[in-house]
Scaffold this motif. Sequence first.
Motif, PDB file in Angstrom:
ATOM      1  N   GLU A   1      -6.239   0.087   8.321  1.00  0.00           N
ATOM      2  CA  GLU A   1      -5.893  -0.565   7.292  1.00  0.00           C
ATOM      3  C   GLU A   1      -7.313  -0.869   6.451  1.00  0.00           C
ATOM      4  O   GLU A   1      -7.110  -1.866   5.498  1.00  0.00           O
ATOM      5  CB  GLU A   1      -4.885  -1.916   7.373  1.00  0.00           C
ATOM      6  CG  GLU A   1      -3.747  -1.426   7.915  1.00  0.00           C
ATOM      7  CD  GLU A   1      -2.744  -2.742   7.889  1.00  0.00           C
ATOM      8  OE1 GLU A   1      -2.953  -3.604   8.609  1.00  0.00           O
ATOM      9  OE2 GLU A   1      -1.633  -2.684   7.577  1.00  0.00           O
ATOM     10  N   GLN A   2      -8.338  -0.254   6.734  1.00  0.00           N
ATOM     11  CA  GLN A   2      -9.607  -0.820   5.932  1.00  0.00           C
ATOM     12  C   GLN A   2     -10.247   0.616   5.454  1.00  0.00           C
ATOM     13  O   GLN A   2     -11.416   0.649   5.458  1.00  0.00           O
ATOM     14  CB  GLN A   2     -10.423  -1.762   6.424  1.00  0.00           C
ATOM     15  CG  GLN A   2     -10.480  -1.258   8.040  1.00  0.00           C
ATOM     16  CD  GLN A   2     -11.535  -2.277   8.899  1.00  0.00           C
ATOM     17  OE1 GLN A   2     -12.491  -2.535   8.484  1.00  0.00           O
ATOM     18  NE2 GLN A   2     -10.628  -3.209   9.481  1.00  0.00           N
ATOM     19  N   GLY A   3      -9.637   1.741   5.493  1.00  0.00           N
ATOM     20  CA  GLY A   3     -10.306   3.057   5.040  1.00  0.00           C
ATOM     21  C   GLY A   3     -11.103   3.660   6.252  1.00  0.00           C
ATOM     22  O   GLY A   3     -11.853   4.795   5.872  1.00  0.00           O
ATOM     23  N   VAL A   4     -11.118   3.155   7.270  1.00  0.00           N
ATOM     24  CA  VAL A   4     -12.062   3.872   8.343  1.00  0.00           C
ATOM     25  C   VAL A   4     -11.417   5.086   9.105  1.00  0.00           C
ATOM     26  O   VAL A   4     -12.106   6.055   9.380  1.00  0.00           O
ATOM     27  CB  VAL A   4     -12.507   2.690   9.179  1.00  0.00           C
ATOM     28  CG1 VAL A   4     -13.597   3.429  10.333  1.00  0.00           C
ATOM     29  CG2 VAL A   4     -13.281   1.655   8.333  1.00  0.00           C
TER      30      VAL A   4
ATOM     31  N   ILE B   1      -9.594  -2.686  -2.188  1.00  0.00           N
ATOM     32  CA  ILE B   1      -8.513  -2.710  -1.519  1.00  0.00           C
ATOM     33  C   ILE B   1      -8.455  -2.903   0.189  1.00  0.00           C
ATOM     34  O   ILE B   1      -7.770  -3.582   0.507  1.00  0.00           O
ATOM     35  CB  ILE B   1      -7.700  -1.210  -1.594  1.00  0.00           C
ATOM     36  CG1 ILE B   1      -7.238  -1.401  -3.215  1.00  0.00           C
ATOM     37  CG2 ILE B   1      -6.138  -1.514  -0.775  1.00  0.00           C
ATOM     38  CD1 ILE B   1      -6.126  -0.174  -3.579  1.00  0.00           C
ATOM     39  N   ALA B   2      -9.534  -2.354   0.528  1.00  0.00           N
ATOM     40  CA  ALA B   2      -9.862  -2.848   1.958  1.00  0.00           C
ATOM     41  C   ALA B   2     -10.026  -4.309   2.087  1.00  0.00           C
ATOM     42  O   ALA B   2      -9.630  -4.930   3.133  1.00  0.00           O
ATOM     43  CB  ALA B   2     -10.856  -2.107   2.713  1.00  0.00           C
TER      44      ALA B   2
ATOM     45  N   GLN C   1     -11.797   1.822  -3.189  1.00  0.00           N
ATOM     46  CA  GLN C   1     -11.918   2.084  -1.731  1.00  0.00           C
ATOM     47  C   GLN C   1     -12.745   1.010  -0.938  1.00  0.00           C
ATOM     48  O   GLN C   1     -12.624   1.017  -0.053  1.00  0.00           O
ATOM     49  CB  GLN C   1     -12.505   3.379  -1.972  1.00  0.00           C
ATOM     50  CG  GLN C   1     -12.030   4.474  -2.503  1.00  0.00           C
ATOM     51  CD  GLN C   1     -10.823   4.878  -1.706  1.00  0.00           C
ATOM     52  OE1 GLN C   1     -10.740   5.139  -0.797  1.00  0.00           O
ATOM     53  NE2 GLN C   1      -9.630   4.403  -2.339  1.00  0.00           N
TER      54      GLN C   1
ATOM     55  N   THR D   1       1.001  -1.235  -0.151  1.00  0.00           N
ATOM     56  CA  THR D   1      -0.058   0.058  -0.171  1.00  0.00           C
ATOM     57  C   THR D   1       0.793   1.192  -0.092  1.00  0.00           C
ATOM     58  O   THR D   1       2.051   1.274   0.498  1.00  0.00           O
ATOM     59  CB  THR D   1      -0.918   0.076   1.055  1.00  0.00           C
ATOM     60  OG1 THR D   1      -0.012   0.070   2.284  1.00  0.00           O
ATOM     61  CG2 THR D   1      -2.045  -1.184   1.123  1.00  0.00           C
TER      62      THR D   1
ATOM     63  N   ARG E   1      -6.673   7.946   1.268  1.00  0.00           N
ATOM     64  CA  ARG E   1      -6.299   6.910   2.421  1.00  0.00           C
ATOM     65  C   ARG E   1      -4.935   6.235   1.553  1.00  0.00           C
ATOM     66  O   ARG E   1      -5.238   5.582   0.606  1.00  0.00           O
ATOM     67  CB  ARG E   1      -7.367   5.946   2.447  1.00  0.00           C
ATOM     68  CG  ARG E   1      -8.978   6.687   2.939  1.00  0.00           C
ATOM     69  CD  ARG E   1      -8.832   6.667   4.258  1.00  0.00           C
ATOM     70  NE  ARG E   1      -9.718   6.608   4.900  1.00  0.00           N
ATOM     71  CZ  ARG E   1     -10.625   7.793   5.617  1.00  0.00           C
ATOM     72  NH1 ARG E   1      -9.965   8.815   5.654  1.00  0.00           N
ATOM     73  NH2 ARG E   1     -11.684   7.455   6.173  1.00  0.00           N
TER      74      ARG E   1
ATOM     75  N   ASN F   1      -6.833  -5.983   2.005  1.00  0.00           N
ATOM     76  CA  ASN F   1      -6.084  -5.830   3.037  1.00  0.00           C
ATOM     77  C   ASN F   1      -6.355  -6.838   4.253  1.00  0.00           C
ATOM     78  O   ASN F   1      -5.666  -7.214   4.781  1.00  0.00           O
ATOM     79  CB  ASN F   1      -6.193  -4.325   3.728  1.00  0.00           C
ATOM     80  CG  ASN F   1      -5.370  -3.230   2.739  1.00  0.00           C
ATOM     81  OD1 ASN F   1      -4.583  -3.927   2.134  1.00  0.00           O
ATOM     82  ND2 ASN F   1      -5.797  -2.049   3.361  1.00  0.00           N
TER      83      ASN F   1
ATOM     84  N   ASP G   1       2.290   2.032   3.368  1.00  0.00           N
ATOM     85  CA  ASP G   1       3.572   1.177   3.874  1.00  0.00           C
ATOM     86  C   ASP G   1       4.762   1.512   3.006  1.00  0.00           C
ATOM     87  O   ASP G   1       5.810   1.409   3.576  1.00  0.00           O
ATOM     88  CB  ASP G   1       2.965  -0.243   3.579  1.00  0.00           C
ATOM     89  CG  ASP G   1       2.168  -0.912   4.735  1.00  0.00           C
ATOM     90  OD1 ASP G   1       2.173  -0.041   5.803  1.00  0.00           O
ATOM     91  OD2 ASP G   1       1.684  -1.944   4.654  1.00  0.00           O
TER      92      ASP G   1
ATOM     93  N   CYS H   1      -3.898   3.611   3.068  1.00  0.00           N
ATOM     94  CA  CYS H   1      -3.985   2.197   3.033  1.00  0.00           C
ATOM     95  C   CYS H   1      -5.073   1.687   1.760  1.00  0.00           C
ATOM     96  O   CYS H   1      -5.216   0.556   1.680  1.00  0.00           O
ATOM     97  CB  CYS H   1      -4.503   2.141   4.257  1.00  0.00           C
ATOM     98  SG  CYS H   1      -6.211   2.410   4.577  1.00  0.00           S
ATOM     99  N   LEU H   2      -5.511   2.634   1.138  1.00  0.00           N
ATOM    100  CA  LEU H   2      -6.542   2.277   0.193  1.00  0.00           C
ATOM    101  C   LEU H   2      -6.038   2.640  -1.266  1.00  0.00           C
ATOM    102  O   LEU H   2      -6.633   2.702  -2.243  1.00  0.00           O
ATOM    103  CB  LEU H   2      -7.747   2.838   0.435  1.00  0.00           C
ATOM    104  CG  LEU H   2      -8.941   2.292   1.657  1.00  0.00           C
ATOM    105  CD1 LEU H   2     -10.074   2.698   1.633  1.00  0.00           C
ATOM    106  CD2 LEU H   2      -8.763   0.878   1.741  1.00  0.00           C
ATOM    107  N   MET H   3      -4.737   2.721  -1.303  1.00  0.00           N
ATOM    108  CA  MET H   3      -4.139   2.835  -2.619  1.00  0.00           C
ATOM    109  C   MET H   3      -2.861   2.228  -2.684  1.00  0.00           C
ATOM    110  O   MET H   3      -2.054   1.996  -1.667  1.00  0.00           O
ATOM    111  CB  MET H   3      -3.851   4.749  -2.817  1.00  0.00           C
ATOM    112  CG  MET H   3      -3.758   4.946  -4.191  1.00  0.00           C
ATOM    113  SD  MET H   3      -4.018   6.547  -4.524  1.00  0.00           S
ATOM    114  CE  MET H   3      -3.199   6.550  -6.188  1.00  0.00           C
ATOM    115  N   LEU H   4      -2.584   1.743  -3.678  1.00  0.00           N
ATOM    116  CA  LEU H   4      -1.097   0.739  -3.933  1.00  0.00           C
ATOM    117  C   LEU H   4      -0.099   1.756  -4.307  1.00  0.00           C
ATOM    118  O   LEU H   4      -0.457   2.701  -5.219  1.00  0.00           O
ATOM    119  CB  LEU H   4      -1.530  -0.474  -4.782  1.00  0.00           C
ATOM    120  CG  LEU H   4      -2.699  -1.017  -4.632  1.00  0.00           C
ATOM    121  CD1 LEU H   4      -2.648  -2.249  -5.928  1.00  0.00           C
ATOM    122  CD2 LEU H   4      -2.228  -2.025  -3.272  1.00  0.00           C
TER     123      LEU H   4
ATOM    124  N   VAL I   1      -0.404   4.094  10.254  1.00  0.00           N
ATOM    125  CA  VAL I   1      -1.248   2.941  10.052  1.00  0.00           C
ATOM    126  C   VAL I   1      -2.098   2.615  11.055  1.00  0.00           C
ATOM    127  O   VAL I   1      -1.637   2.142  12.166  1.00  0.00           O
ATOM    128  CB  VAL I   1      -0.319   1.763   9.508  1.00  0.00           C
ATOM    129  CG1 VAL I   1      -1.316   0.482   9.108  1.00  0.00           C
ATOM    130  CG2 VAL I   1       0.499   1.902   8.523  1.00  0.00           C
TER     131      VAL I   1
END
Lengths: 162, 280
Positions: free
Chosen positions: A45-48, B36-37, B33, A26, A62, B40, A29, A64-67, A42
């Motif tokens: 890790e789920q966009g929340v 990717i969650a 969105q 991600t 986010r 993960n 990371d 964590c929601l993009m590579l 971090v």
Amino acid sequence: MSERFHEVAVTVNGEDVRERVDARKTLVDFLREELALTGSHVGCEQGVCGACSVRVDGVVVRGCLMLAVQCDGARVDTIEGVADSGEIADLQQAFIARNALQCGYCTPGMLLTAQELLARGGVPSRKQIRAHLSGNYCRCTGYQAIVDAVEAVAKTRAEAKR
Amino acid sequence: MKPAPFAYAKARSVAAAIELLASNDARLLAGGQSLIATLNMRLSQPALLVDINGIAGLDRIALTNAHIEIGTLVRYAQAERSPEIARAAPLIALALPHIGHTAIRNRGTLGGSLAFADPAAELPACMIALGAEIEIVGPQGQRAVKADEFFKDLFETALTARDVLTAIRVPVASGATRVGFAEFARRHGDYAMVGLAACAQADGTRLNDLRLAYFGVGATPVRARKAEAALAEGDVEAGVSALAGDLDPPDDVQASGAVKTHLAGVLLRRVARQLGRAAS
């Protein structure tokens, strides 16, 4: 072409970076582990939670929601870059002055997200500030002081413009 | 957690994406969105991600006399700023601020929301309420599927593993068009416990072609047809009572089915007020 490892060229905080990345890494990371930019945190890790917020091509996303592999050719700004440039110096001061942080885990994401709203200009209402920050969790402050700080900076910046 | 290993390819055209999707266990990546969650959390472990973000032209918003066509890669934030969507598809404009949070809206795409088809998502219900058409390109060429026939079951749509959803086509709102949208969520921007998207054509005090599409109450968006019939005649309370026959929401972690049915009635009263007002 359909491979696991890819060469990416990214401009991070104004510096050109070339790295070979694993497709599954991600963005957050990549920033933390490859570039040692550990200001982006971090959390879920789920966009929340919003702790990993960074700017990609000028908009907050986010991390964590993009590579990382998706950022080839992109401009990425992290809290380190935005703090060093002085872009949010007033916002940082306001956070300190109003106790808008305790543990600091959410703060980088909070600052970047707040700056996105402030950069639109004008003085947003407290409701608008809360709505804009609704995707960033803070477990320490109860948000009141954060909204105070953002509101204060909006007013000062609007005043300075007149 | 971290995603399991996968290969990655950036498609430069829809045809190239369809070609890449032929390989075993490939998934399309749009805004990512939701996807990717799930990567993960290792809820999904595809062998290959086909990234369509670089395909030119898929982020266009085009207005003709009868329809507004929204490209699959139009991001929520882009749609929120679009004067065309505000004018021609006011229901979508009403729903957008409820979708996720600002950072999610900067990245998430309208097409991705429909292809993922989360039962609690706002846009699938909007598509049903609007009588939209979904444009799909697959190995056999292009086809259009009506929203009513697009959402099949929980996270299941008319898309096959080698299809690319390329655009959404929505009838342009006229002066008589009335829309309404409301939802309950624990936190603004989270998935709704219950939500309602509605569209109708006003004719005096009557509401013609009224469509009430609930979300968060079943595997797919649910039309409340009995309530529609009552509300079309202007009887809101009869509509609220009729919901018991229209909806059978299962209990979930957020609320029991009975609570959801009650909330659906509360939303109906709110949306009925919105439908009574002309768009300003």
